[in-house]
Design an enzyme around this catalytic site. Structure first.
Site, PDB file in Angstrom:
ATOM      1  N   ASP A 213       1.059  -1.300   0.001  1.00  0.00           N
ATOM      2  CA  ASP A 213      -0.009   0.150   0.044  1.00  0.00           C
ATOM      3  C   ASP A 213       0.922   1.266  -0.055  1.00  0.00           C
ATOM      4  OD1 ASP A 213      -3.030  -0.942   0.638  1.00  0.00           O
ATOM      5  OD2 ASP A 213      -1.740  -2.209   1.750  1.00  0.00           O
TER       6      ASP A 213
ATOM      7  N   HIS B 279       0.782   3.677  -2.228  1.00  0.00           N
ATOM      8  CA  HIS B 279      -0.042   4.614  -2.706  1.00  0.00           C
ATOM      9  C   HIS B 279       0.640   6.078  -3.417  1.00  0.00           C
ATOM     10  CE1 HIS B 279      -3.995   3.345  -1.319  1.00  0.00           C
ATOM     11  NE2 HIS B 279      -3.245   2.621  -0.275  1.00  0.00           N
TER      12      HIS B 279
ATOM     13  N   ASP C 290      -1.739  -1.758  -4.357  1.00  0.00           N
ATOM     14  CA  ASP C 290      -1.868  -0.430  -4.206  1.00  0.00           C
ATOM     15  C   ASP C 290      -0.486   0.373  -4.164  1.00  0.00           C
ATOM     16  OD1 ASP C 290      -4.580  -0.653  -4.069  1.00  0.00           O
ATOM     17  OD2 ASP C 290      -4.903  -0.457  -2.055  1.00  0.00           O
TER      18      ASP C 290
ATOM     19  N   HIS D 183      -6.860   0.017  -5.622  1.00  0.00           N
ATOM     20  CA  HIS D 183      -6.630   1.377  -6.296  1.00  0.00           C
ATOM     21  C   HIS D 183      -6.129   1.508  -7.709  1.00  0.00           C
ATOM     22  CE1 HIS D 183      -7.560   4.110  -2.759  1.00  0.00           C
ATOM     23  NE2 HIS D 183      -7.594   3.133  -2.376  1.00  0.00           N
TER      24      HIS D 183
ATOM     25  N   HIS E 241      -3.852  -4.321   1.925  1.00  0.00           N
ATOM     26  CA  HIS E 241      -5.240  -3.411   1.889  1.00  0.00           C
ATOM     27  C   HIS E 241      -5.597  -2.768   3.275  1.00  0.00           C
ATOM     28  CE1 HIS E 241      -8.976  -1.895   0.591  1.00  0.00           C
ATOM     29  NE2 HIS E 241      -9.556  -2.517   1.641  1.00  0.00           N
TER      30      HIS E 241
ATOM     31  N   HIS F 256      -4.415  -0.633   6.466  1.00  0.00           N
ATOM     32  CA  HIS F 256      -3.370   0.380   6.371  1.00  0.00           C
ATOM     33  C   HIS F 256      -2.783   0.602   7.851  1.00  0.00           C
ATOM     34  CE1 HIS F 256      -3.886   3.140   2.605  1.00  0.00           C
ATOM     35  NE2 HIS F 256      -4.218   1.694   2.513  1.00  0.00           N
TER      36      HIS F 256
END
Length: 722
Positions: free
Chosen positions: A16, A18, A56, A125, A240, A242
């Site tokens: 993740d 991002h 992600d 995402h 997924h 966090h």
């Protein structure tokens, strides 16, 4: 060829990332890229053999060109190089990368020098979209920067084959399960349509599952339980979620695998889970399938402090102050002190790294009970421009969930004290609690509690309106027959002792079985429950009952109720007022007839007992009282006791009588819903209390009748003998 003494595989574990989150925020635009650069550098410094990402990588499935350029620069810096790769690829790349154009692992390509192989699945995402179903991860795979695996191309049946990697006797099997809609994947797991293909000697392999799904239960099927995962896995890398839980945790379902949840290195939401210290891990796997996870704290993460406070915790605040301006100034003063303290704590998280953001993220969640307690978050944040990174999102208000009390609608006393909203109790639990924990007046001495519970279940689930009354009558009749058939009863024996002795010979399970058998008889007709009409049109009632008084009713409604609303509130207020007037008029026409209840047994004459024996038995078997639910269907006032009537008036917001949003009259709808939930319990309690009183009277009558018949039989015998 790897050195002989190097019998370990070292893996950098993260998830993740991002990339591209907060690009349009000047202060936070580079936070995700700085953290990604740092964690890859941690892997290089610890001489890892490979890196696994849990999805992600990008914040959007169509990242901006700026985000793609920054990502490519960071990957090129750490992925390309002359460091040797000692990993032996043992599986078929045509199967592992069948969804990609280039069906090969990047470090076996002779045209590029790879020093850090990265294996990644996609998340929710950066999932595939558009023509051809390609993801932004496909671009990185074709660029030899990332090995993109675990893409699902068949949503009717999922077959997962592992990537097999070896190094000096250490065998590693990596399964990738990219993001799938949780409900769909949950159903596929239940239907046994998720198939894991395994090597023949799977026990000799260290099996890792990389998936990107909900771990926390956010709905009945909106998550993946750990029990769905096969037991041959050694470690599950769960993306997924966090909140950072990098240290492996033993599975809660009892299977022998561990779960590692890396979390996200960048705070994408201002919640308490994101405020946990951000880390990445280096996983070391040995040839005997033992492993160790070494966590590393990220130094470039922006300081983040989250705190939740309730306004009642501030002792200096007088929340009942009638002066609203004075109250809000006092609240603002207390919140400023709290935020200043949070900023001071955030300074302790500064590491001195040159790429770490200096302005902290501050989030203060305020729980309130009155709308007057809220401040304007944007206006409050203006005090901290240049002091925090999120001045406009500094405050978050959350209305405190109130606890409700359920009261007995007959006596007005508290039946159950402080039942929290969303309590996970069944109706049977409430019935048992009521009759077992209340005073002696409501104890079940004659009727069976399990049998009555069966009747309540039929009332709720099968809409059997006569279930409770039927069970009360059948149980009373059965008890009376047993008393009359019992020849061991003595004349001077108290009724309570006789009942207690009779109850000792009958268990609750037997009574429940008999009740279920009686309720499910084929010759029994199910009567639907009465429909309590809580909402009605006031104007229609006026026209049907008193056509000539409709206008007068509206006039009286205006005189008795004051509307306070905005917009179209006045237009709909008259209808709501008329509804209240009509309700009062209807209640006056049909008054409620109260039935007195007494614990004393009625006096019975002994002279003509034999003549009236059959009549008394017939009266005893008949129902002794009407249920609260049947009276509610015929009496307007009892209707109000079950569910307060709400008007269908189209009043504007703020109207007391209208049904508009935010209206005070709208509260009647909420009260009606709450009362409707307790109507079954209230009807049940009322009927049970009256049934208990009537049963005492009926049993006393039958005992007197039995004694008189015995005396008459003895006198007749004496006459015959003489």
């Amino acid at each position: 060829m790897a050195p002989i003494d190097d019998k370990f595989i070292r893996i950098l574990v993260a998830s993740d990332i991002h990339l591209g989150y907060g690009e349009k925020m000047a202060e936070r635009s580079m936070d995700s890229f700085n953290s990604f650069d740092e964690l890859l550098q941690i892997g290089k410094d610890n001489s890892v053999d490979m890196c696994i990402l849990g999805g992600d990588l990008f914040h959007e499935n169509k990242p901006t060109r700026s985000a793609q350029i920054n990502c490519t620069q960071i990957l090129s810096k750490h992925v390309f190089g002359n460091d040797p790769i000692y990993l032996e690829y043992a599986s078929n790349p045509e199967v592992d990368f069948r969804h990609c154009n280039t069906k090969a692992v990047n470090y076996e390509d002779g045209n590029v020098n790879i020093s850090l192989p990265i294996f990644s699945i996609h998340g929710n995402h950066d999932d595939p979209s558009g023509l051809g179903g390609h993801s932004c991860m496909d671009i990185l795979h074709e660029s030899k920067l990332v090995n993109y695996f675990g893409k699902i191309d068949n949503l009717k049946e999922i077959k997962l084959s592992p990537i097999l990697i070896q190094k000096n006797g250490v065998k590693l099997a990596i399964y990738g399960l990219s993001s799938v809609k949780d409900e769909r994947l949950h159903r596929l797991f239940r239907e046994k349509k998720v198939i894991f293909e395994t090597p023949s000697d799977i026990k000799d392999w260290f099996a890792i599952l990389v998936l990107h799904q909900n771990r926390a239960k956010r709905g009945p099927t909106n998550y993946i339980p750990e029990s769905f995962i096969p037991g041959f896995f050694s470690l599950v890398i769960w993306g997924h979620e966090h909140d950072c839980r990098i240290d492996p945790e033993m599975s809660v379902c009892g299977k022998e695998f561990y779960v590692c949840q890396p979390g996200s290195p960048v705070a994408t939401s201002l919640c308490d889970g994101e405020a946990i210290q951000k880390k990445v891990g280096v996983l070391t796997v040995s040839h005997d399938l033992q492993f160790r996870m070494e966590p590393f704290v990220l130094q470039t993460v922006r300081p983040f402090v989250f705190q939740s406070k309730c306004l009642t915790e501030f002792k200096k605040l007088n929340l009942d102050d009638k002066d609203e301006k004075k109250l809000q100034k006092a609240i603002e003063r207390e919140l400023i002190f709290e935020v200043e303290d949070m900023i001071a704590r955030a300074q302790e998280q500064l590491t001195g790294h040159p790429k770490q953001g200096e302005l902290p993220l501050i989030r203060l969640r305020i729980e309130y009970t009155d709308e007057r307690h809220q401040l304007n978050p944007v206006r409050f944040g203006n005090h901290y421009v240049g002091k925090v990174a999120n001045p406009t999102q500094l405050l978050h208000y959350k209305k405190r969930t109130a606890e409700r009390q359920i009261k007995d609608e007959v006596t007005g006393k508290d039946v159950f004290e402080r039942i929290p909203v969303g309590a996970s109790k069944t109706t049977e639990d409430y019935v048992n609690e009521y009759f077992k924990n209340s005073d002696s007046k409501t104890q079940m001495n004659i009727l069976s509690l399990r049998g009555l519970n069966s009747a309540v279940q039929n009332y709720i689930h099968k809409s059997d309106g006569d279930a409770i009354g039927f069970i009360v009558r059948s149980q009373l009749q059965r008890i009376q027959e047993k008393l009359l058939e019992n020849a061991d009863l003595e004349d001077d024996e108290p009724l309570e002792d006789a009942l207690a002795r009779l109850r000792e010979n009958t268990t609750e399970e037997e009574e429940a079985a008999l009740a279920s058998q009686d309720l499910n008889r084929t010759d029994r007709k199910i009567v639907p429950p009465p429909h309590v009409k809580a909402e009605f049109d006031a104007e229609t009632d006026e026209e049907i009952d008193n056509p000539g008084e409709a206008s007068a009713g509206k006039t009286r409604g205006k005189a008795t109720t004051r509307a306070r609303g905005r917009g179209r509130g006045a237009a709909g207020t008259s209808r709501a007022k008329t509804a209240n007037t009509s309700t009062r008029r209807a209640a006056a026409k049909d008054p409620v007839v109260s039935v007195p209840e007494s614990d004393e047994s009625p006096e019975i004459s002994e002279d003509n007992e034999d003549d009236n024996y059959e009549e008394e038995m017939r009266k005893t078997a008949a129902p002794t009282s009407r249920t609260a639910s049947s009276r509610a269907a015929t009496t307007p006032r009892s209707v109000a006791s079950f569910s307060p009537p709400t008007s269908k008036a189209r009043g504007g917001r703020g109207s007391r009588g209208g049904g508009g949003r935010g209206s005070r009259g709208g509260g009647a709808r909420g009260k009606g819903a709450g009362a409707g939930q307790t109507s079954i319990m209230s009807a049940f309690a009322t009927q049970s209390q009256r049934a208990a009183a009537s049963s005492q009277s009926s049993l006393s009558t039958s005992r007197v009748a039995q004694r008189n018949r015995k005396q008459q039989f003895e006198s007749d015998s004496d006459e015959d003998f003489s």
